[in-house]
Design a protein around this motif. Structure first.
Motif, mmCIF file in Angstrom:
data_model
loop_
_atom_site.group_PDB
_atom_site.id
_atom_site.type_symbol
_atom_site.label_atom_id
_atom_site.label_comp_id
_atom_site.label_asym_id
_atom_site.label_seq_id
_atom_site.Cartn_x
_atom_site.Cartn_y
_atom_site.Cartn_z
ATOM 1 N N GLU A 1 -3.148 0.608 3.837
ATOM 2 C CA GLU A 1 -4.387 0.429 4.605
ATOM 3 C C GLU A 1 -4.181 -0.609 5.720
ATOM 4 O O GLU A 1 -4.597 -0.401 6.858
ATOM 5 C CB GLU A 1 -5.506 -0.074 3.682
ATOM 6 N N ASP A 2 -3.554 -1.727 5.353
ATOM 7 C CA ASP A 2 -3.326 -2.788 6.353
ATOM 8 C C ASP A 2 -2.329 -2.332 7.403
ATOM 9 O O ASP A 2 -2.514 -2.554 8.600
ATOM 10 C CB ASP A 2 -2.781 -4.046 5.678
ATOM 11 N N LYS B 1 14.002 -5.746 -7.400
ATOM 12 C CA LYS B 1 14.681 -7.039 -7.414
ATOM 13 C C LYS B 1 15.639 -7.123 -6.221
ATOM 14 O O LYS B 1 15.682 -8.132 -5.520
ATOM 15 C CB LYS B 1 15.451 -7.207 -8.731
ATOM 16 N N SER C 1 -0.316 -3.513 2.225
ATOM 17 C CA SER C 1 -0.766 -2.215 1.723
ATOM 18 C C SER C 1 -0.715 -1.198 2.856
ATOM 19 O O SER C 1 -0.637 -1.565 4.035
ATOM 20 C CB SER C 1 -2.201 -2.313 1.212
ATOM 21 N N ASN D 1 -0.991 -1.369 -12.591
ATOM 22 C CA ASN D 1 -0.885 -2.622 -13.362
ATOM 23 C C ASN D 1 -2.195 -2.986 -14.042
ATOM 24 O O ASN D 1 -2.212 -3.385 -15.210
ATOM 25 C CB ASN D 1 -0.468 -3.778 -12.451
ATOM 26 N N GLN D 2 -3.299 -2.876 -13.323
ATOM 27 C CA GLN D 2 -4.572 -3.266 -13.928
ATOM 28 C C GLN D 2 -4.958 -2.317 -15.045
ATOM 29 O O GLN D 2 -5.575 -2.752 -16.036
ATOM 30 C CB GLN D 2 -5.668 -3.349 -12.860
ATOM 31 N N ARG E 1 6.365 -3.312 -3.964
ATOM 32 C CA ARG E 1 5.844 -3.778 -5.256
ATOM 33 C C ARG E 1 4.504 -3.149 -5.582
ATOM 34 O O ARG E 1 4.188 -2.891 -6.723
ATOM 35 C CB ARG E 1 5.645 -5.293 -5.221
ATOM 36 N N PHE E 2 3.673 -2.990 -4.537
ATOM 37 C CA PHE E 2 2.308 -2.521 -4.776
ATOM 38 C C PHE E 2 1.984 -1.196 -4.120
ATOM 39 O O PHE E 2 1.042 -0.530 -4.497
ATOM 40 C CB PHE E 2 1.303 -3.561 -4.256
ATOM 41 N N LEU F 1 -9.047 -0.242 -7.317
ATOM 42 C CA LEU F 1 -8.226 -1.320 -7.860
ATOM 43 C C LEU F 1 -7.008 -1.616 -6.985
ATOM 44 O O LEU F 1 -5.942 -1.959 -7.489
ATOM 45 C CB LEU F 1 -7.785 -0.968 -9.299
ATOM 46 N N GLY F 2 -7.165 -1.543 -5.675
ATOM 47 C CA GLY F 2 -6.082 -1.907 -4.762
ATOM 48 C C GLY F 2 -5.185 -0.727 -4.474
ATOM 49 O O GLY F 2 -5.625 0.421 -4.497
ATOM 50 N N VAL G 1 -2.779 -0.935 -16.998
ATOM 51 C CA VAL G 1 -1.926 -1.357 -18.116
ATOM 52 C C VAL G 1 -2.486 -2.629 -18.762
ATOM 53 O O VAL G 1 -2.595 -2.728 -19.976
ATOM 54 C CB VAL G 1 -0.477 -1.594 -17.630
ATOM 55 N N LEU G 2 -2.888 -3.600 -17.933
ATOM 56 C CA LEU G 2 -3.361 -4.881 -18.475
ATOM 57 C C LEU G 2 -4.662 -4.741 -19.256
ATOM 58 O O LEU G 2 -4.944 -5.532 -20.144
ATOM 59 C CB LEU G 2 -3.562 -5.889 -17.329
ATOM 60 N N ASN H 1 13.849 -14.366 0.304
ATOM 61 C CA ASN H 1 14.624 -15.623 0.354
ATOM 62 C C ASN H 1 14.568 -16.304 1.705
ATOM 63 O O ASN H 1 14.493 -15.647 2.705
ATOM 64 C CB ASN H 1 16.078 -15.354 -0.005
#
Lengths: 468, 317
Positions: B186-187, B309, B184, B64-65, B145-146, B56-57, B67-68, B317
């Motif tokens: 991996e990248d 944040k 990620s 997140n997935q 974030r990920f 899942l990434g 949780v969703l 930005n």
């Protein structure tokens, strides 16, 4: 940090700019299209309408290789508006060409001494304006709900209401913010939709019979040729990359049975396509019969059309939240995706089937009833043969719409239930020629299928039922 | 109306007909999870369950997935939620019971020894130096974030400075020094790192990654900056509402057992959580753990959103 107001304004401006430019280009092309010979017209009409029928995500995918990887958000917005114009100029042209002013009016104006331009602006345009305005509002609506295209061509740097709904819900798990954005998105799109309907928008004359016009358009000829060349260029470079990127065409196509470089995907592109085809069949089995039944009613139903004015991303979000309260057997089932898709495929098919069913003569139906035809017999032996073309068009809209649907699937299709657009997005989201080559090979196949479908249903026939 | 109801009822019945597959256990994992075919076969023959791995990434996407989809999870068990994303999983109650530590590793920058030898630039000795002019355009990190290494490094900078202003200044300095942010690990590692054909000789990775870069002559290909790293622990567990709870418990037990624990150094370049397991000596020679760690006492639950944040304010930005 982008505020909700900035997102609303960005989304609205992209939508309106796309509509205005599509109309400016589509108008002269439509006038030219109405004047060309029938056989040539079929070819041109089919090609310029293919991008309109392709899912927005796929149009974005096709244009992606032409973009610079270091693009900033301003250029991103220009690319997005350009992609919308590529998708919708053909649609606008078809609307214009199907709404030509009767040639006797044009001739009368010419006899009175009016020049070509004067005739165009003072005789023809005022009568075509209503149709164009409503079509333009529909283009604005479609451009405000092209989540997959914005995500792909924006490269994550362009933020619209839809992208931020997905970010808030899927990345930040912030459903409150997502719902506020969803309300703003819905307000915007319902506004476009309601205005379009109130001026009498009906996009179904896409494949209607065309009244040949004598007053062609030189500008339309130039723009039409450029549009054809642009569309041709975009798709040829997709085919080219499918053939040259990574290990080459044959291996790229063979790799569609695999999971990408370093097993990036959970399921192969082939398995995802099978998921999408399965979803398509279920969505069609739900949407087409329901649309048929409602289309046969005496009164036109506005309520059934309402879902067109709501973004699939909003549907996906709402059903994702609702799935927390549904029984596990339903919320975890793959059926949820086609069921949600059918919510916006029903009105799409209804728009095509309604005028078709209404135009079948009451006398024919009454005579058939007197002869004892009921239910299935009435459908299969009386009505269906008369509305074969609109049924095929509705079926094509549903098929292409379901197969390429990205917004709702992003929220609802996980793991081994992923659909074709989702795995394609995962392939292009990772750098690497092998994965990109696979994505281009899959996109090529999709474009070819779409072209064949459009070519098949572009046949003009004398029994055509024109929508007014 | 009757016909419409009949159609809907048929569709719902169809969904009920899909019977739950209790002979298969589904393990949700991040993209870097590796288990050999032999170990899979061993698990399948010992437990009687077939193992299906669902990737899942990166760690954040995985969390997140889960949780969703917690009401109808896409898997029965998970591997790969780490101490940086653990608070998200616990707050959203996706785990049935306890989370078990499977492995740990230290998030540190690595650099390409051959590239630096050829370039005559002195390699950095600490992440604090990456804003310096000689390292312009040489570094790639991952999106916090990920990516768990990305979030781990973000936490390290917060632990490594006294004030937020200093943290902001540091991130701005490396941003202005043409830092690349990859989607990620991996990248970043397999596409952007110079050892794999990329253009960035300094990559955010793990203290154990040099063990994968040993040259044919036995010399080291890369080196880790082992001071002030972040110690990341990865967990496995049973998911709440799992369809195959017995299978889920079986796979978690298998991940904790000696055979899998012994495989993690060479398969995933991490240290086994079970400290009694001996790691291969030649692997350990190049995969030295961090000499010092920062940030493990930070409160991720309270601060994660604010850090992300602040990071977005610098980069988006």
């Amino acid at each position: 940090m982008t505020t909700n107001l900035e997102l609303f304004v960005t989304t609205a401006l992209i939508a309106l700019a796309s509509a205005v430019v599509s109309a400016l280009i589509g108008y002269p092309i439509g006038n030219w299209l109405a004047s060309v010979s029938k056989s040539y017209r079929r070819f041109v009409s089919a090609v310029i309408v293919v991008p309109f029928l392709l899912p927005p995500f796929l149009v974005g995918l096709s244009l992606l290789p032409l973009q610079s990887p270091e693009m900033n958000s301003r250029f991103g917005i220009l690319w997005i508006v350009g992609a919308h114009v590529l998708m919708n100029a053909g649609f606008m042209a078809r609307i214009v060409s199907a709404n030509q002013v009767p040639s006797d009016q044009v001739e009368a104006a010419s006899l009175d001494g009016a020049g070509r331009l004067s005739t165009r602006f003072f005789v023809e345009l005022p009568q075509q304006l209503g149709g164009m305005l409503s079509a333009g509002l529909l283009v604005a609506l479609y451009s405000a709900t092209s989540y997959g295209l914005v995500l792909t061509l924006g490269q994550g740097k362009v933020q619209t209401l839809e992208t931020e709904i997905a970010t808030a819900a899927l990345r930040d798990l912030d459903f409150n913010s997502a719902l506020v954005l969803a309300l703003l998105q819905t307000a915007l799109t319902l506004c476009f939709f309601y205005l379009a309907r109130s001026i009498g928008a009906e996009p179904t004359s896409l494949f209607g019979e065309q009244v040949p016009a004598s007053n062609g358009s030189r500008l339309g000829w130039i723009l039409g040729t450029l549009l054809l060349a642009a569309i041709g260029f975009v798709f040829i470079q997709v085919f080219y990359r499918a053939a040259t990127l990574g290990p080459g065409l044959v291996q790229n196509v063979q790799n569609l049975g695999g999971k990408g470089a370093r097993d990036l995907l959970n399921i192969s592109v082939l398995d995802a396509s099978i998921n999408s085809l399965r979803n398509l069949v279920v969505a069609a089995l739900i949407a087409l019969p329901i649309a048929w039944l409602i289309a046969g009613r005496r009164k036109t139903s506005f309520g059934v059309l309402l879902p067109i004015g709501i973004s699939p991303v909003v549907f996906g979000l709402v059903f994702l939240i609702l799935s927390g309260y549904l029984p596990a057997g339903i919320s975890g089932s793959w059926l949820l995706v086609p069921m949600v898709q059918s919510l916006f495929l029903i009105p799409l098919s209804y728009q095509v089937l309604r005028p078709a069913r209404q135009a079948v003569s009451l006398e024919i139906k009454d005579a058939a009833r007197l002869d004892g035809a009921v239910g299935w017999q009435m459908f299969s032996q009386v009505e269906a043969p008369l509305v074969r073309k609109p049924l095929a068009i509705a079926g094509a809209f549903v098929a292409l719409g379901s197969l390429g649907e990205f917004g709702a699937a992003s929220f609802l299709a996980y793991g081994s239930e992923a659909t074709l657009p989702l795995v394609l997005f995962r392939l292009i989201a990772r750098p690497g020629a092998e994965n990109f080559g696979m994505a281009m090979a899959a996109a090529s196949l999709f474009v070819l299928i779409a072209f064949v479908v459009v070519w098949f249903i572009s046949r003009e026939s004398r029994t055509e039922l024109q929508d007014r | 109306m009757k016909k419409i109801a009949l159609l809907i009822a048929s569709a719902l019945t169809l969904s009920g007909c899909a019977a739950a597959e209790n002979t298969t256990v589904r393990l949700a994992a991040h993209d870097s999870f590796v288990i050999s075919d032999e170990l899979m076969a061993e698990f399948q023959s010992e437990s009687g369950f077939d193992l299906e791995i669902i990737r899942l990434g990166d760690t954040g996407s995985l969390t997140n997935q889960l949780v969703l989809t917690k009401n109808a999870p896409v898997a029965d068990a998970f591997f790969g939620i780490d101490n940086t994303f653990q608070s998200v999983a616990l707050e959203n109650e996706v785990v049935d019971g306890e989370m078990s530590a499977i492995d740990f590793s230290d998030v540190c920058f690595n650099y390409d020894l051959d590239w630096f030898a050829d370039s005559e630039i002195t390699p950095p000795t600490s992440w604090r130096e990456l804003g310096q002019e000689q390292y312009r355009g040489l570094t790639v990190v991952t999106n916090p974030r990920f990516s768990s290494p990305g979030l781990a490094f973000l936490a390290t900078t917060h632990a490594g400075f006294e004030t937020s202003a200093e943290v902001f200044a540091y991130w701005r300095s490396i941003r202005d020094n043409e830092l690349k942010v990859s989607g990620s690990w991996e990248d970043a590692y397999f596409v952007d790192f110079t050892r794999y054909g990329g253009d960035r000789p300094i990559v955010l990775s793990y203290a154990s990654s040099p063990a994968a870069e040993v040259n044919e002559d036995g010399s080291a290909g890369s080196k880790a900056l082992t001071s002030e790293c972040f110690r990341q622990t990865e967990y496995a567990g049973v998911l709440e509402n799992a369809q195959n709870k017995a299978g889920a418990e079986a796979i978690v037990e298998f991940l904790l057992a000696d055979n899998f624990q012994a495989s993690v150094p060479s398969a995933m370049y991490v240290y086994p959580a079970n400290t009694e397991i001996e790691v291969p000596a030649d692997w350990a020679m190049f995969a030295t753990p961090a000499t010092s760690v920062l940030g493990v006492d930070l409160n991720f639950s309270e601060n994660r959103e604010r850090w992300l944040k602040d990071w977005s304010d610098v980069f988006d930005n």
